[in-house]
Design a protein around this motif. Structure first.
Motif, PDB file in Angstrom:
ATOM      1  N   CYS A  17       0.844  -1.191   0.000  1.00  0.00           N
ATOM      2  CA  CYS A  17       0.000   0.000   0.000  1.00  0.00           C
ATOM      3  C   CYS A  17       0.882   1.245   0.000  1.00  0.00           C
ATOM      4  O   CYS A  17       1.775   1.382   0.841  1.00  0.00           O
ATOM      5  CB  CYS A  17      -0.907   0.000   1.234  1.00  0.00           C
ATOM      6  SG  CYS A  17      -1.974   1.457   1.337  1.00  0.00           S
ATOM      7  N   LYS A  18       0.664   2.140  -0.947  1.00  0.00           N
ATOM      8  CA  LYS A  18       1.479   3.346  -1.005  1.00  0.00           C
ATOM      9  C   LYS A  18       0.938   4.448  -0.103  1.00  0.00           C
ATOM     10  O   LYS A  18       1.630   5.402   0.185  1.00  0.00           O
ATOM     11  CB  LYS A  18       1.603   3.843  -2.450  1.00  0.00           C
ATOM     12  CG  LYS A  18       0.320   4.337  -3.070  1.00  0.00           C
ATOM     13  CD  LYS A  18       0.565   4.796  -4.488  1.00  0.00           C
ATOM     14  CE  LYS A  18      -0.722   5.315  -5.107  1.00  0.00           C
ATOM     15  NZ  LYS A  18      -0.512   5.777  -6.460  1.00  0.00           N
ATOM     16  N   VAL A  19      -0.305   4.317   0.369  1.00  0.00           N
ATOM     17  CA  VAL A  19      -0.914   5.346   1.212  1.00  0.00           C
ATOM     18  C   VAL A  19      -0.635   5.098   2.683  1.00  0.00           C
ATOM     19  O   VAL A  19      -0.270   6.000   3.417  1.00  0.00           O
ATOM     20  CB  VAL A  19      -2.440   5.403   0.960  1.00  0.00           C
ATOM     21  CG1 VAL A  19      -3.102   6.425   1.869  1.00  0.00           C
ATOM     22  CG2 VAL A  19      -2.717   5.732  -0.495  1.00  0.00           C
ATOM     23  N   ASP A  20      -0.790   3.848   3.127  1.00  0.00           N
ATOM     24  CA  ASP A  20      -0.658   3.525   4.545  1.00  0.00           C
ATOM     25  C   ASP A  20       0.005   2.155   4.714  1.00  0.00           C
ATOM     26  O   ASP A  20      -0.606   1.210   5.209  1.00  0.00           O
ATOM     27  CB  ASP A  20      -2.053   3.546   5.195  1.00  0.00           C
ATOM     28  CG  ASP A  20      -1.996   3.480   6.705  1.00  0.00           C
ATOM     29  OD1 ASP A  20      -0.913   3.729   7.269  1.00  0.00           O
ATOM     30  OD2 ASP A  20      -3.029   3.173   7.313  1.00  0.00           O
ATOM     31  N   PRO A  21       1.285   2.022   4.320  1.00  0.00           N
ATOM     32  CA  PRO A  21       1.933   0.712   4.333  1.00  0.00           C
ATOM     33  C   PRO A  21       2.111   0.128   5.739  1.00  0.00           C
ATOM     34  O   PRO A  21       2.187  -1.088   5.890  1.00  0.00           O
ATOM     35  CB  PRO A  21       3.290   0.961   3.670  1.00  0.00           C
ATOM     36  CG  PRO A  21       3.529   2.418   3.809  1.00  0.00           C
ATOM     37  CD  PRO A  21       2.168   3.071   3.829  1.00  0.00           C
ATOM     38  N   HIS A  24      -1.380  -1.641   6.550  1.00  0.00           N
ATOM     39  CA  HIS A  24      -2.027  -2.384   5.476  1.00  0.00           C
ATOM     40  C   HIS A  24      -1.128  -3.561   5.095  1.00  0.00           C
ATOM     41  O   HIS A  24      -0.012  -3.357   4.621  1.00  0.00           O
ATOM     42  CB  HIS A  24      -2.252  -1.463   4.273  1.00  0.00           C
ATOM     43  CG  HIS A  24      -3.177  -2.038   3.259  1.00  0.00           C
ATOM     44  ND1 HIS A  24      -3.700  -1.288   2.258  1.00  0.00           N
ATOM     45  CD2 HIS A  24      -3.671  -3.278   3.080  1.00  0.00           C
ATOM     46  CE1 HIS A  24      -4.470  -2.042   1.490  1.00  0.00           C
ATOM     47  NE2 HIS A  24      -4.448  -3.252   1.973  1.00  0.00           N
ATOM     48  N   GLN A  25      -1.592  -4.752   5.302  1.00  0.00           N
ATOM     49  CA  GLN A  25      -0.832  -5.966   5.003  1.00  0.00           C
ATOM     50  C   GLN A  25      -0.528  -6.051   3.510  1.00  0.00           C
ATOM     51  O   GLN A  25      -1.421  -5.863   2.680  1.00  0.00           O
ATOM     52  CB  GLN A  25      -1.664  -7.177   5.432  1.00  0.00           C
ATOM     53  CG  GLN A  25      -0.880  -8.453   5.574  1.00  0.00           C
ATOM     54  CD  GLN A  25       0.068  -8.429   6.749  1.00  0.00           C
ATOM     55  OE1 GLN A  25       1.180  -7.982   6.591  1.00  0.00           O
ATOM     56  NE2 GLN A  25      -0.367  -8.891   7.903  1.00  0.00           N
ATOM     57  N   PRO A  26       0.723  -6.292   3.108  1.00  0.00           N
ATOM     58  CA  PRO A  26       1.026  -6.416   1.678  1.00  0.00           C
ATOM     59  C   PRO A  26       0.363  -7.652   1.067  1.00  0.00           C
ATOM     60  O   PRO A  26       0.161  -8.656   1.756  1.00  0.00           O
ATOM     61  CB  PRO A  26       2.540  -6.545   1.623  1.00  0.00           C
ATOM     62  CG  PRO A  26       3.024  -6.635   3.008  1.00  0.00           C
ATOM     63  CD  PRO A  26       1.901  -6.432   3.948  1.00  0.00           C
ATOM     64  N   HIS A  27       0.022  -7.555  -0.217  1.00  0.00           N
ATOM     65  CA  HIS A  27      -0.532  -8.688  -0.959  1.00  0.00           C
ATOM     66  C   HIS A  27       0.605  -9.336  -1.737  1.00  0.00           C
ATOM     67  O   HIS A  27       1.408  -8.654  -2.366  1.00  0.00           O
ATOM     68  CB  HIS A  27      -1.620  -8.220  -1.945  1.00  0.00           C
ATOM     69  CG  HIS A  27      -2.855  -7.726  -1.287  1.00  0.00           C
ATOM     70  ND1 HIS A  27      -3.887  -8.548  -0.933  1.00  0.00           N
ATOM     71  CD2 HIS A  27      -3.221  -6.489  -0.896  1.00  0.00           C
ATOM     72  CE1 HIS A  27      -4.846  -7.851  -0.370  1.00  0.00           C
ATOM     73  NE2 HIS A  27      -4.469  -6.591  -0.331  1.00  0.00           N
ATOM     74  N   CYS A  48      -8.649   0.129   2.686  1.00  0.00           N
ATOM     75  CA  CYS A  48      -7.670   1.135   3.102  1.00  0.00           C
ATOM     76  C   CYS A  48      -8.258   2.540   2.935  1.00  0.00           C
ATOM     77  O   CYS A  48      -8.139   3.384   3.822  1.00  0.00           O
ATOM     78  CB  CYS A  48      -6.392   0.988   2.288  1.00  0.00           C
ATOM     79  SG  CYS A  48      -5.049   2.059   2.829  1.00  0.00           S
ATOM     80  N   ASN A  49      -8.909   2.780   1.804  1.00  0.00           N
ATOM     81  CA  ASN A  49      -9.525   4.094   1.567  1.00  0.00           C
ATOM     82  C   ASN A  49     -10.625   4.381   2.585  1.00  0.00           C
ATOM     83  O   ASN A  49     -10.745   5.503   3.075  1.00  0.00           O
ATOM     84  CB  ASN A  49     -10.086   4.180   0.145  1.00  0.00           C
ATOM     85  CG  ASN A  49      -8.996   4.363  -0.878  1.00  0.00           C
ATOM     86  OD1 ASN A  49      -7.942   4.901  -0.582  1.00  0.00           O
ATOM     87  ND2 ASN A  49      -9.231   3.901  -2.092  1.00  0.00           N
TER      88      ASN A  49
END
Length: 136
Positions: A17-21, A24-27, A48-49
């Motif tokens: 996630c570029k907004v809240d890494p 937010h768990q990476p995929h 996330c949004n």
């Protein structure tokens, strides 16, 4: 992951996630399975949004309106020509002129040599920054 011979078993793409890494768990997707799981990526982005109080529709429709000026037009034309590999003579194309006149009647378009000069100036002033960015 590696095999006993030290060779990689598979290539895995990691979508962060570029907004809240941090929250937010990476995929992760195997290179061979990139067509599956797109809905999970979209669901993760929407969650996330929502968590951040933003919506995809609001983000895509909130583009700023740039007022017309010859300087602003030239500022858009130079990277447009270079990025899309369009000839500088595109400003002389009757259909392009009609489109611009439809959007901003009475507009005087710059000469192709002006667009060429603008592209060269952009290159001259931005090349050192790009070079330093990619230095290891």
């Amino acid at each position: 992951m590696q095999t006993s011979a030290g060779q990689p078993r598979e290539l895995v793409f990691v979508f962060t996630c570029k907004v809240d890494p941090d929250h937010h768990q990476p995929h992760r997707r195997s290179r061979l399975k990139t067509s599956s799981g797109t809905s999970n990526l979209n669901a993760g982005a929407k969650a996330c949004n929502r968590r951040l109080g933003a919506s995809m529709a609001a983000a895509s429709s909130s583009r700023s309106i740039i007022p017309y000026s010859l300087a602003n037009h030239r500022t858009i034309l130079a990277p447009c020509c270079s990025k899309s590999m369009r000839p500088f003579t595109v400003v002389q194309d009757p259909l392009y002129q009609a489109e611009v006149d439809m959007l901003q009647p009475g507009t005087q378009l710059p000469d192709p040599t002006t667009v060429s000069r603008d592209v060269k100036l952009l290159y001259k002033h931005l090349a050192p920054h790009v070079s330093s960015y990619f230095k290891v």
